[in-house]
Design a protein around this motif. Structure first.
Motif, mmCIF file in Angstrom:
data_model
loop_
_atom_site.group_PDB
_atom_site.id
_atom_site.type_symbol
_atom_site.label_atom_id
_atom_site.label_comp_id
_atom_site.label_asym_id
_atom_site.label_seq_id
_atom_site.Cartn_x
_atom_site.Cartn_y
_atom_site.Cartn_z
ATOM 1 N N THR A 113 -3.827 5.017 10.638
ATOM 2 C CA THR A 113 -4.871 5.812 9.990
ATOM 3 C C THR A 113 -6.101 4.945 9.754
ATOM 4 O OG1 THR A 113 -3.171 7.122 8.888
ATOM 5 C CG2 THR A 113 -5.404 7.278 8.004
ATOM 6 N N VAL A 114 -7.270 5.529 10.023
ATOM 7 C CA VAL A 114 -8.552 4.864 9.804
ATOM 8 C C VAL A 114 -9.479 5.842 9.092
ATOM 9 C CG1 VAL A 114 -8.338 3.356 11.825
ATOM 10 C CG2 VAL A 114 -9.471 5.575 12.047
ATOM 11 N N LEU A 115 -10.605 5.346 8.634
ATOM 12 C CA LEU A 115 -11.650 6.203 8.099
ATOM 13 C C LEU A 115 -12.729 6.349 9.159
ATOM 14 C CD1 LEU A 115 -12.845 7.801 5.713
ATOM 15 C CD2 LEU A 115 -14.048 5.691 5.061
ATOM 16 N N THR A 116 -13.019 7.587 9.553
ATOM 17 C CA THR A 116 -14.104 7.865 10.480
ATOM 18 C C THR A 116 -15.336 8.256 9.667
ATOM 19 O OG1 THR A 116 -12.615 8.624 12.216
ATOM 20 C CG2 THR A 116 -14.898 9.351 12.364
ATOM 21 N N GLN A 171 -20.298 -2.201 6.724
ATOM 22 C CA GLN A 171 -19.680 -3.518 6.957
ATOM 23 C C GLN A 171 -19.168 -4.112 5.647
ATOM 24 O OE1 GLN A 171 -18.999 -5.211 9.689
ATOM 25 N NE2 GLN A 171 -20.151 -4.108 11.232
ATOM 26 N N GLN A 172 -19.980 -4.030 4.606
ATOM 27 C CA GLN A 172 -19.602 -4.605 3.316
ATOM 28 C C GLN A 172 -18.329 -3.954 2.773
ATOM 29 O OE1 GLN A 172 -23.015 -4.101 0.774
ATOM 30 N NE2 GLN A 172 -24.270 -5.509 1.966
ATOM 31 N N VAL A 173 -18.278 -2.631 2.808
ATOM 32 C CA VAL A 173 -17.112 -1.919 2.280
ATOM 33 C C VAL A 173 -15.878 -2.233 3.117
ATOM 34 C CG1 VAL A 173 -16.092 0.386 1.977
ATOM 35 C CG2 VAL A 173 -18.404 -0.095 1.122
ATOM 36 N N ASN A 174 -16.021 -2.208 4.435
ATOM 37 C CA ASN A 174 -14.881 -2.491 5.304
ATOM 38 C C ASN A 174 -14.318 -3.887 5.027
ATOM 39 O OD1 ASN A 174 -13.190 -1.467 7.481
ATOM 40 N ND2 ASN A 174 -14.131 -3.035 8.759
ATOM 41 N N ARG A 175 -15.184 -4.874 4.983
ATOM 42 C CA ARG A 175 -14.743 -6.259 4.748
ATOM 43 C C ARG A 175 -14.171 -6.455 3.342
ATOM 44 N NH1 ARG A 175 -18.877 -10.212 8.014
ATOM 45 N NH2 ARG A 175 -18.535 -9.137 9.973
ATOM 46 N N ALA A 176 -14.831 -5.884 2.348
ATOM 47 C CA ALA A 176 -14.377 -6.075 0.962
ATOM 48 C C ALA A 176 -12.986 -5.489 0.750
ATOM 49 C CB ALA A 176 -15.376 -5.453 -0.010
ATOM 50 N N VAL A 177 -12.751 -4.285 1.251
ATOM 51 C CA VAL A 177 -11.428 -3.667 1.086
ATOM 52 C C VAL A 177 -10.385 -4.445 1.888
ATOM 53 C CG1 VAL A 177 -10.041 -1.595 1.522
ATOM 54 C CG2 VAL A 177 -12.321 -1.392 0.482
ATOM 55 N N ASP A 179 -0.743 0.200 3.042
ATOM 56 C CA ASP A 179 -0.741 0.232 4.495
ATOM 57 C C ASP A 179 -1.997 0.935 4.972
ATOM 58 O OD1 ASP A 179 -0.045 2.854 3.985
ATOM 59 O OD2 ASP A 179 1.821 2.806 5.110
ATOM 60 N N CYS A 180 -2.076 1.213 6.261
ATOM 61 C CA CYS A 180 -3.350 1.625 6.864
ATOM 62 C C CYS A 180 -4.017 2.815 6.177
ATOM 63 C CB CYS A 180 -3.165 1.888 8.350
ATOM 64 S SG CYS A 180 -1.925 3.140 8.767
ATOM 65 N N GLU A 181 -3.252 3.861 5.831
ATOM 66 C CA GLU A 181 -3.913 5.017 5.206
ATOM 67 C C GLU A 181 -4.421 4.676 3.813
ATOM 68 O OE1 GLU A 181 0.306 5.463 3.869
ATOM 69 O OE2 GLU A 181 -0.545 5.241 5.858
ATOM 70 N N ASP A 182 -3.754 3.773 3.118
ATOM 71 C CA ASP A 182 -4.211 3.358 1.794
ATOM 72 C C ASP A 182 -5.550 2.620 1.891
ATOM 73 O OD1 ASP A 182 -1.776 4.405 0.838
ATOM 74 O OD2 ASP A 182 -0.771 2.479 1.129
ATOM 75 N N PHE A 183 -5.693 1.759 2.899
ATOM 76 C CA PHE A 183 -6.969 1.082 3.138
ATOM 77 C C PHE A 183 -8.067 2.121 3.395
ATOM 78 C CE2 PHE A 183 -4.227 -2.513 3.927
ATOM 79 C CZ PHE A 183 -4.991 -3.658 3.799
ATOM 80 N N ALA A 184 -7.783 3.105 4.274
ATOM 81 C CA ALA A 184 -8.774 4.134 4.626
ATOM 82 C C ALA A 184 -9.179 4.946 3.395
ATOM 83 C CB ALA A 184 -8.219 5.041 5.719
ATOM 84 N N ILE A 185 -8.209 5.272 2.555
ATOM 85 C CA ILE A 185 -8.481 6.045 1.341
ATOM 86 C C ILE A 185 -9.384 5.257 0.393
ATOM 87 C CG2 ILE A 185 -7.388 6.901 -0.781
ATOM 88 C CD1 ILE A 185 -4.971 7.704 1.111
ATOM 89 N N LEU A 186 -9.092 3.979 0.204
ATOM 90 C CA LEU A 186 -9.914 3.153 -0.683
ATOM 91 C C LEU A 186 -11.333 3.005 -0.125
ATOM 92 C CD1 LEU A 186 -10.244 1.477 -3.219
ATOM 93 C CD2 LEU A 186 -9.229 -0.473 -1.991
ATOM 94 N N LYS A 187 -11.475 2.872 1.180
ATOM 95 C CA LYS A 187 -12.808 2.781 1.786
ATOM 96 C C LYS A 187 -13.583 4.078 1.562
ATOM 97 C CE LYS A 187 -11.237 -0.650 5.032
ATOM 98 N NZ LYS A 187 -10.905 -1.030 6.395
ATOM 99 N N LYS A 188 -12.903 5.210 1.676
ATOM 100 C CA LYS A 188 -13.557 6.490 1.414
ATOM 101 C C LYS A 188 -14.018 6.539 -0.042
ATOM 102 C CE LYS A 188 -13.062 11.485 1.796
ATOM 103 N NZ LYS A 188 -12.313 12.591 2.400
ATOM 104 N N ARG A 189 -13.160 6.133 -0.969
ATOM 105 C CA ARG A 189 -13.523 6.148 -2.384
ATOM 106 C C ARG A 189 -14.729 5.248 -2.661
ATOM 107 N NH1 ARG A 189 -9.812 4.038 -7.257
ATOM 108 N NH2 ARG A 189 -10.740 2.080 -6.592
ATOM 109 N N GLU A 190 -14.743 4.061 -2.065
ATOM 110 C CA GLU A 190 -15.850 3.121 -2.279
ATOM 111 C C GLU A 190 -17.161 3.684 -1.736
ATOM 112 O OE1 GLU A 190 -15.770 0.238 -4.091
ATOM 113 O OE2 GLU A 190 -13.744 0.903 -4.594
ATOM 114 N N LEU A 191 -17.124 4.322 -0.574
ATOM 115 C CA LEU A 191 -18.348 4.899 -0.012
ATOM 116 C C LEU A 191 -18.816 6.103 -0.829
ATOM 117 C CD1 LEU A 191 -17.545 4.480 3.770
ATOM 118 C CD2 LEU A 191 -19.370 3.330 2.494
ATOM 119 N N LEU A 192 -17.878 6.916 -1.320
ATOM 120 C CA LEU A 192 -18.255 8.036 -2.191
ATOM 121 C C LEU A 192 -18.958 7.525 -3.449
ATOM 122 C CD1 LEU A 192 -15.080 10.311 -1.898
ATOM 123 C CD2 LEU A 192 -17.401 10.863 -1.082
ATOM 124 N N LYS A 193 -18.442 6.446 -4.036
ATOM 125 C CA LYS A 193 -19.070 5.853 -5.223
ATOM 126 C C LYS A 193 -20.499 5.406 -4.938
ATOM 127 C CE LYS A 193 -15.092 3.760 -7.542
ATOM 128 N NZ LYS A 193 -14.497 2.443 -7.881
#
Length: 187
Positions: free
Chosen positions: A136-139, A68-74, A101-115
């Protein structure tokens, strides 16, 4: 008292997921990657990868809160802007700094979760259609089902309870390959 309120908030975040069984995506064979994905992988091989760690994350209250935190913050940090307006191309996948746009949001969320230590194999870029347009979304593969982090909402939801028609996602075994999504399977 603050600790009690924080605990109740975490339970409220996790409770909707526990109220009904989640679903996972059934895979239906190989799919073509989105056209801009190959150049993205050349520039950002770590964010393209799905190698490493557990294929499913055990979704405890702290992990649900982190999603939730990562989704909201991004969603709060990045402003929606088309690739054409942002970088002068029709389709360009990248880590956004202020706009995307949508894939850029998904990519940043992936990067934040990897960190934060989330396993790459549980974080899959996924494409769908919404009102006739690509999206595009992050699953995130979890013990409670496949959850979606989306720039259109701050809610983290089971993928099968979203308004999208999903058709492909990254392969868990090879992030440069994509797989067709064949439907939902109850867990």
């Amino acid at each position: 008292m603050k600790r009690f309120i924080a605990h109740v908030c975490l339970l409220l975040i996790a409770a909707p997921m526990a109220a009904h069984a989640g679903t996972t995506m059934k895979i239906g064979g190989k799919a073509f990657a989105p056209p801009a994905f190959a150049s993205f992988c050349t520039r950002e091989p770590t964010l393209c990868s799905t190698k490493g760690g557990a294929k499913t994350v055990s979704l405890q209250a702290d992990k649900a809160s982190e999603l939730q935190q990562v989704n909201r913050a991004v969603n709060a940090r990045i402003r929606e802007r088309s690739d054409l307006a942002n970088v002068g191309k029709d389709d360009d996948w990248r880590v956004p700094t202020g706009y995307g746009d949508c894939e850029d949001f998904a990519i940043l969320k992936k990067r934040e979760l990897l960190k934060r230590g989330w396993p790459a194999s549980a974080l899959l870029l996924t494409v769908a259609r919404y009102h006739g347009a690509g999206h595009t979304v992050l699953t995130v593969r979890t013990s409670e089902g496949d959850l979606v982090l989306d720039n259109m909402t701050n809610s983290v939801r089971d993928w099968s309870r979203t308004p999208y028609d999903y058709f492909a996602r990254q392969s868990q075994s090879n992030g440069r390959r994509w797989e067709l999504i064949g439907g939902a399977q109850e867990i």
